[in-house]
Write a protein that holds these residues in place. Structure first.
Motif, PDB file in Angstrom:
ATOM      1  N   GLU A   1       0.926   3.953   1.243  1.00  0.00           N
ATOM      2  CA  GLU A   1       0.426   4.821   2.309  1.00  0.00           C
ATOM      3  C   GLU A   1       1.412   5.968   2.464  1.00  0.00           C
ATOM      4  OE1 GLU A   1      -2.111   3.626   4.427  1.00  0.00           O
ATOM      5  OE2 GLU A   1      -1.839   1.464   4.632  1.00  0.00           O
TER       6      GLU A   1
ATOM      7  N   ARG B   1       0.851  -1.191   0.000  1.00  0.00           N
ATOM      8  CA  ARG B   1       0.000   0.000   0.000  1.00  0.00           C
ATOM      9  C   ARG B   1       0.882   1.235   0.000  1.00  0.00           C
ATOM     10  NH1 ARG B   1      -5.041  -1.669   4.000  1.00  0.00           N
ATOM     11  NH2 ARG B   1      -5.321  -3.711   3.023  1.00  0.00           N
TER      12      ARG B   1
ATOM     13  N   HIS C   1       2.268   1.559  10.037  1.00  0.00           N
ATOM     14  CA  HIS C   1       2.012   1.389   8.605  1.00  0.00           C
ATOM     15  C   HIS C   1       3.316   1.187   7.842  1.00  0.00           C
ATOM     16  CE1 HIS C   1      -1.848   3.356   9.633  1.00  0.00           C
ATOM     17  NE2 HIS C   1      -2.323   2.608   8.663  1.00  0.00           N
TER      18      HIS C   1
HETATM   19 MN    MN Z   1      -5.269   1.889   6.138  1.00  0.00          MN
END
Ligand code: MN
Ligand code: ATP
Length: 466
Positions: free
Chosen positions: A236, A234, A243
């Motif tokens: 992010e 991801r 994360h």
């Molecule tokens: Mn998320």
């Protein structure tokens, strides 16, 4: 004589090895010499946190020449007899009669000193940090938990499915994806052409997967109970302590399971993994409790033995509104729960893992099953103290008409999900699943505050070293 003995084996079976001649191989953690000419080498071979004390004698010849070159960080072999240790801190030691130096390490430049280094510093030396106690222990926990995950599912009749890493379907319909292309950004071929993907490898947009769920659903609707365990990506663009851009996710998917069954499986799963950590990694858990998080052992016992709390999203919002806490993000029904809210609920209100169910329909993706109230969907998040959200899941929408309506409302193109729709046209069945972030689990089990320390080579914005 026994060759290739692991130090964990020696330390775990002292009676068996006492008096035996063995060869051990590893890296020198510390070296200290007494005035009387006796040397003490702490040798670690990565098999356990604890090292083996190797006793050396001063002497001439080959032995003395090798000994003179052994420093912290060196890779060596030591051969000798396992003896009872008169010293404190260990019950056995190795009296080295033969030494071999594989590779030395210049003390002036070896980046790992005996003192404690910051995690930030260790990230810069990702090639050496697994030799530290904390990162080495985290790596062993990670390995053992991976095995426990397979055990949990295999014992319960799940089949392990390998879902693709390159995909043309963006699971959540959201951004945050990495593109996979063979086009050179400096010379975009087909620019201005009708189809800019004509010259691209897949001849259409392709991405690194953000979740194996949709493909796992296909196999659940054939094999009944399946799981995936693989890397997920991801983009992010946020720098948080939980994360990563590349992380590992465990995703079970189960036919004929509703939200309650899903929740039950997820809670049993967390329990099983907490118990496995306590049982299989006692040395590491004790270490992390001592140096990283004093609450750790209590938390793991709590998760392994006690019951969990389950509340609805609406109840969670009520609790947060009445709490009087000065949250940074305000709480309103219909809004996402932020990390600070999640942690307040699991740590302050309940002090144990909590499941939150039935989230607003507007917050969640198209594939989650619409509840009777038509305002919420059969979604669930599981929160744990210290980490917050560790699992996200739902019952999937199995009714064709409701699914199509959800896709229309959320602007998901039918053409992109033809096969997903067909699964509702041919032998549709209720089914559910969830995703567990593996690194979040390792954080939970070790108490390590930053997710960058529980994966060997973290990928985050601006960072893809090693
Ligand atoms: Mn998320
Ligand atoms: P969050 O709100 O924490 O970003 P999410 O709602 O995006 O999580 P899901 O899409 O439900 O997460 O993914 C399932 C699980 O995967 C999460 O519960 C979490 O444990 C883990 N996870 C999600 N994003 C990341 C990430 N970027 N790095 C590490 N783990 C992640």
């Amino acid at each position: 004589m026994e060759k290739g003995i692991r130090i964990s084996d020696l330390l775990g079976n002292e009676a068996k090895w006492l008096g035996k001649r063995v060869i051990v191989q590893g890296w020198v953690k510390t070296r200290r010499d007494s005035k009387a000419g006796v040397g003490f080498i702490e040798l670690n071979d990565g098999s356990s946190l604890k090292g083996l004390q190797v006793i050396t004698e001063s002497g001439g010849g080959e032995y003395g020449a090798v000994l003179a070159k052994i420093t912290t960080g060196s890779a060596i072999l030591a051969e000798g007899v396992v003896s009872e240790s008169p010293g404190k801190g260990q019950s056995i030691e190795l009296r080295a009669e033969r030494l071999h130096l594989y590779g030395g390490a210049d003390p002036a430049t070896y980046p790992l000193q005996k003192k404690r280094h910051s995690f930030e510093y260790l990230r810069q030396i990702g090639h050496l940090r697994p030799r530290t106690n904390t990162i080495g222990a985290a790596a062993r926990v990670r390995s053992r938990l991976s095995f426990a995950i397979h055990q949990f599912f295999q014992e319960r009749g799940f089949h392990y499915i390998h879902t693709p890493i390159i995909t043309a379907s963006d699971c959540e319909g959201a951004g945050e994806v990495f593109r996979v292309t063979t086009l050179d950004p400096a010379r975009p071929c087909g620019e201005g052409a009708e189809d800019p993907y004509r010259g691209d490898f897949f001849a259409k947009p392709a991405f690194l997967t953000v979740s194996g769920q949709l493909q796992a659903e296909i196999y659940a609707l054939a094999l009944g109970k399946v799981y995936t365990f693989g890397p997920t990506f991801r983009a992010e663009n946020s720098n948080t302590s939980r994360h990563l851009a590349e992380f590992w996710m465990v995703e079970p998917e189960m036919a004929f399971h509703d939200l309650d069954d899903n929740l039950e499986t997820a809670l049993a799963f967390i329990k099983y993994l907490a118990a496995a950590a306590l049982r299989e990694c006692p040395e590491e858990v004790e270490f992390f409790s001592r140096f990283i998080d004093p609450e750790l052992e209590k938390r793991l016992h709590n998760a392994a033995e006690s019951s969990f709390e389950v509340i609805t999203y609406t109840e969670a919002v009520d609790i947060l509104k009445k709490s009087g806490e000065p949250f940074e993000f305000p709480v309103e029904w219909g809004g996402d729960l932020q990390a600070e809210h999640e942690r307040y609920i699991t740590e302050k209100v309940f002090g144990k893992p909590v499941g939150i169910v039935n989230f607003p329909r507007t917050l969640k993706p198209f594939y989650m099953r619409v509840n009777e109230d038509e305002k919420t969907v059969a979604a669930m998040d599981i929160l744990v103290p210290g980490t917050g959200e560790i699992i996200g899941g739902s019952q999937r929408e199995e009714r064709l008409d409701v699914l199509l309506e959800q896709m229309r409302l959320k602007g998901v193109a039918r053409d992109d999900y033809r096969w997903y729709i067909e699964l509702r046209e041919f032998g549709s069945a209720p089914h559910s699943g969830f995703g567990l972030g593996f690194e979040r689990l390792v954080q939970f089990v070790t108490g390590i505050p930053n997710i960058r320390e529980v994966i060997p080579f973290p990928r985050t914005p601006g960072h893809a070293e090693f």
